[in-house]
Design a protein around this motif. Sequence first.
Motif, PDB file in Angstrom:
ATOM      1  N   ARG A 140       0.846  -1.178   0.000  1.00 24.21           N
ATOM      2  CA  ARG A 140       0.000   0.000   0.000  1.00 24.21           C
ATOM      3  C   ARG A 140       0.890   1.240   0.000  1.00 24.21           C
ATOM      4  O   ARG A 140       1.920   1.265   0.672  1.00 24.21           O
ATOM      5  N   GLY A 141       0.492   2.253  -0.770  1.00 27.11           N
ATOM      6  CA  GLY A 141       1.294   3.463  -0.823  1.00 27.11           C
ATOM      7  C   GLY A 141       0.789   4.408  -1.889  1.00 27.11           C
ATOM      8  O   GLY A 141      -0.367   4.328  -2.329  1.00 27.11           O
ATOM      9  N   LEU A 142       1.664   5.312  -2.325  1.00 29.14           N
ATOM     10  CA  LEU A 142       1.281   6.324  -3.300  1.00 29.14           C
ATOM     11  C   LEU A 142       1.098   5.705  -4.682  1.00 29.14           C
ATOM     12  O   LEU A 142       1.976   4.991  -5.174  1.00 29.14           O
ATOM     13  N   ASP A 143      -0.042   5.999  -5.302  1.00 32.29           N
ATOM     14  CA  ASP A 143      -0.253   5.563  -6.676  1.00 32.29           C
ATOM     15  C   ASP A 143       0.240   6.649  -7.640  1.00 32.29           C
ATOM     16  O   ASP A 143       0.841   7.646  -7.223  1.00 32.29           O
ATOM     17  N   ALA A 144       0.001   6.472  -8.919  1.00 31.92           N
ATOM     18  CA  ALA A 144       0.496   7.409  -9.934  1.00 31.92           C
ATOM     19  C   ALA A 144      -0.102   8.801  -9.772  1.00 31.92           C
ATOM     20  O   ALA A 144       0.486   9.796 -10.218  1.00 31.92           O
ATOM     21  N   GLY A 185      -0.664  10.107  -6.798  1.00 31.96           N
ATOM     22  CA  GLY A 185      -0.229  10.638  -5.519  1.00 31.96           C
ATOM     23  C   GLY A 185      -1.173  10.358  -4.377  1.00 31.96           C
ATOM     24  O   GLY A 185      -1.053  10.969  -3.314  1.00 31.96           O
ATOM     25  N   ARG A 186      -2.119   9.427  -4.570  1.00 31.18           N
ATOM     26  CA  ARG A 186      -3.037   9.049  -3.501  1.00 31.18           C
ATOM     27  C   ARG A 186      -2.560   7.755  -2.863  1.00 31.18           C
ATOM     28  O   ARG A 186      -1.983   6.888  -3.535  1.00 31.18           O
ATOM     29  N   VAL A 187      -2.826   7.582  -1.571  1.00 26.90           N
ATOM     30  CA  VAL A 187      -2.455   6.361  -0.875  1.00 26.90           C
ATOM     31  C   VAL A 187      -3.538   5.317  -1.085  1.00 26.90           C
ATOM     32  O   VAL A 187      -4.722   5.571  -0.837  1.00 26.90           O
ATOM     33  N   GLY A 188      -3.135   4.154  -1.560  1.00 24.88           N
ATOM     34  CA  GLY A 188      -4.088   3.088  -1.788  1.00 24.88           C
ATOM     35  C   GLY A 188      -3.398   1.769  -2.002  1.00 24.88           C
ATOM     36  O   GLY A 188      -2.180   1.631  -1.780  1.00 24.88           O
ATOM     37  N   ASP A 189      -4.135   0.772  -2.453  1.00 25.46           N
ATOM     38  CA  ASP A 189      -3.593  -0.564  -2.668  1.00 25.46           C
ATOM     39  C   ASP A 189      -2.761  -0.585  -3.947  1.00 25.46           C
ATOM     40  O   ASP A 189      -3.221  -0.156  -5.010  1.00 25.46           O
ATOM     41  N   LEU A 190      -1.543  -1.124  -3.867  1.00 24.22           N
ATOM     42  CA  LEU A 190      -0.648  -1.192  -5.018  1.00 24.22           C
ATOM     43  C   LEU A 190      -0.474  -2.606  -5.550  1.00 24.22           C
ATOM     44  O   LEU A 190       0.320  -2.833  -6.462  1.00 24.22           O
ATOM     45  N   GLY A 191      -1.196  -3.555  -4.991  1.00 20.56           N
ATOM     46  CA  GLY A 191      -1.166  -4.907  -5.531  1.00 20.56           C
ATOM     47  C   GLY A 191      -0.490  -5.906  -4.600  1.00 20.56           C
ATOM     48  O   GLY A 191       0.140  -5.557  -3.609  1.00 20.56           O
ATOM     49  N   GLU A 192      -0.610  -7.150  -4.977  1.00 19.36           N
ATOM     50  CA  GLU A 192      -0.099  -8.266  -4.180  1.00 19.36           C
ATOM     51  C   GLU A 192       1.337  -8.581  -4.541  1.00 19.36           C
ATOM     52  O   GLU A 192       1.765  -8.420  -5.693  1.00 19.36           O
TER      53      GLU A 192
END
Length: 309
Positions: free
Chosen positions: A289-293, A295-302
């Motif tokens: 979990r972290g910053l997406d493209a 700039g929001r914090v969310g799930d980035l995958g398994e």
Amino acid sequence: MPDPTPFRLAHLSDPHVGPLSRPRLHQLFGKRATGYANWRRGRSRSHDMAVLSALVADLRAQAPDHVACTGDLCNIGLPSEWETARTFLEALGTPDAVSFVPGNHDAYVRGSLEGLLGQCDRWTADDGGCGSRFPYLRRRGPLALVGLSTAIPTIPFVASGRLGEAQIAAAEALLRALATEPGRPCRVVMIHHPPHPGGASAGRELRDAQAFTAMIARAGAELILHGHNHVASLAAVPGPGGGRVPVVGAASASARPGAHGPSLPRRAAYLLFSFEQAGDRHVISARQRGLDAEGRVGDLGELALDGAV
């Protein structure tokens, strides 16, 4: 009867907590002088405290059962940073809920590590109540958390670490003893530097990585967590009987997008592990979990872990 609810462990690393107060002239000696110059030239812009706050808020919203923090709370080891580090750990959780091991920036110059641990030893205390000694053991749910320290002071422009023969021997005895316990707990090793040969570039490596991995091949572990490289990574080292032990690195928890240049697209993130019991095996899964493209914090995958160990 085993608890069917998965145990969840959050892992974050390298927050490099700021802001950095202006040092006094007598504090700018040796490596600290070059480190402060690097901080002023650009390193301070690589680590964003607003990003770190957003990441910690998301982590707390996930309500993990425990948090592992694998080092580099500090930047250049100033005394003013030690209280800031303690405040950061308090924001993560109570000493019972958070386990910490130090990194190379926490031991930037002689005396820095001792000063930091004087403020933060409750987050390194083992189940016997002994603080600031490594290795330590903490039992949380199905986990046996083994905390190691690779933090040593080094010369300017060197960021290597070392465990030392005594700490490796003590860790081996501890891991072997845990493996013989009824129900065999899931042994999770916490360390700052990538613990395998080639895990970091020359001058940034764990000096006794070969000795550490040889020990793991004899004693075993179910999972090894580290930081230091400021990027998420997945590797494996040999375990007993031909098995493989996953080695998972966390990104920096405060990395500003693009701060390390286009060739190193690092973004702040943390890892969220889930542990379930399947007979005599532990099934481990992980998500980032972290910053997406945007700039929001969310799930980035398994993460593609092997699963049962």
